[in-house]
Design a protein around this motif. Sequence first.
Motif: not given
Length: 317
Positions: A39-40, A77-81, A227, A165, A224
């Motif tokens: 995620n981050v 690959y970062e999550a954006k949420a 988002f 994801y 979240n």
Amino acid sequence: MARKLIIDTDTAADDSFALLVGLLHPEADLRAVTIVAGNVDFEQQVRNALITVDQAGRSGEVPVFRGATDPLVRPWYEAKAHGDGKGNVEWPTPMQQAESVHGAQAIVDLANAYPGDIDLLAIGPLTNVALALAMDRDLPSKIRELWIMGGCDNSEGNVTAAAEYNFFVDPEAAQMVLSAGFATTIVTWTLTLAQATWDDQQLDTIRNMGTPLSEFFSILDAPNREFNGSVGVPGSTHPDSLTAMLLVEPGLIRRSSPRYVEVETHSELTRGYSLMDSREGRPSGVHMPNATVIEEVDEQGFYTKFMTLLETTVKRR
Ligand code: BDR
Ligand code: CA
């Protein structure tokens, strides 16, 4: 007797809520938290896990291990949420620090310490589990049950139209783990959207509980919720905490079925797509089921049991 448990997590928001299940539910005996790239930012995830252990009043009782800082073969690959995964606010510095042993090694060590008597809950990309498998090929027979949050039930994903994801980030690891022979149960993004998305009223009810943990929840959940609003999903989604809760409260499961599950690793267009087949005999060949896929749960029961955890009186320093 409570279930011995390892949680492998890319700790941000709902991962923290899944940790609360492991840390506070009477049927969970959480032995380790292992962190995986997801995620981050990786070190932020480590801090988020330590903050969660601290906020649950369990500092010094459950070790946190740094694991893989990248997927097996692809870039992170970062999550954006999730913002920074801790509600974008500062929390008191946790008393506990991360261990020096690698997370994959911790999984192998615990599986060998309690062969057949420990469950693994994987709520991030499956990189650490794949590494542990590469270190110990007998791991599937030593882990009692592997519970995975990942994939879609032959429907649209949340990163691409094809992929969810966790499977998108490390499809090679996901495919390696799914074909390894673990006793596997999967909670999908499809199920999450249908049955583990809490609306404004439910989230306000939690906020109004006014307990330290309901406040912790509401702060971490806010990014979240925001988002999701921007992508047309009302409320916030709870894939990881649903998976954790079903592991310790199997009575909440209403329908599930054995499936053959395979993850796409070659195509860029459908990278991370999870094929979930319920037929053993196809003209192309026989595919035996390799996982149980959860299809329906007691939605209200999940929400209620989670709220009960948020009422826990936390030991304060
Ligand atoms: C999964 O992706 C992550 O963003 C969440 O933590 C969850 O594990 C949902 O697709
Ligand atoms: Ca996660």
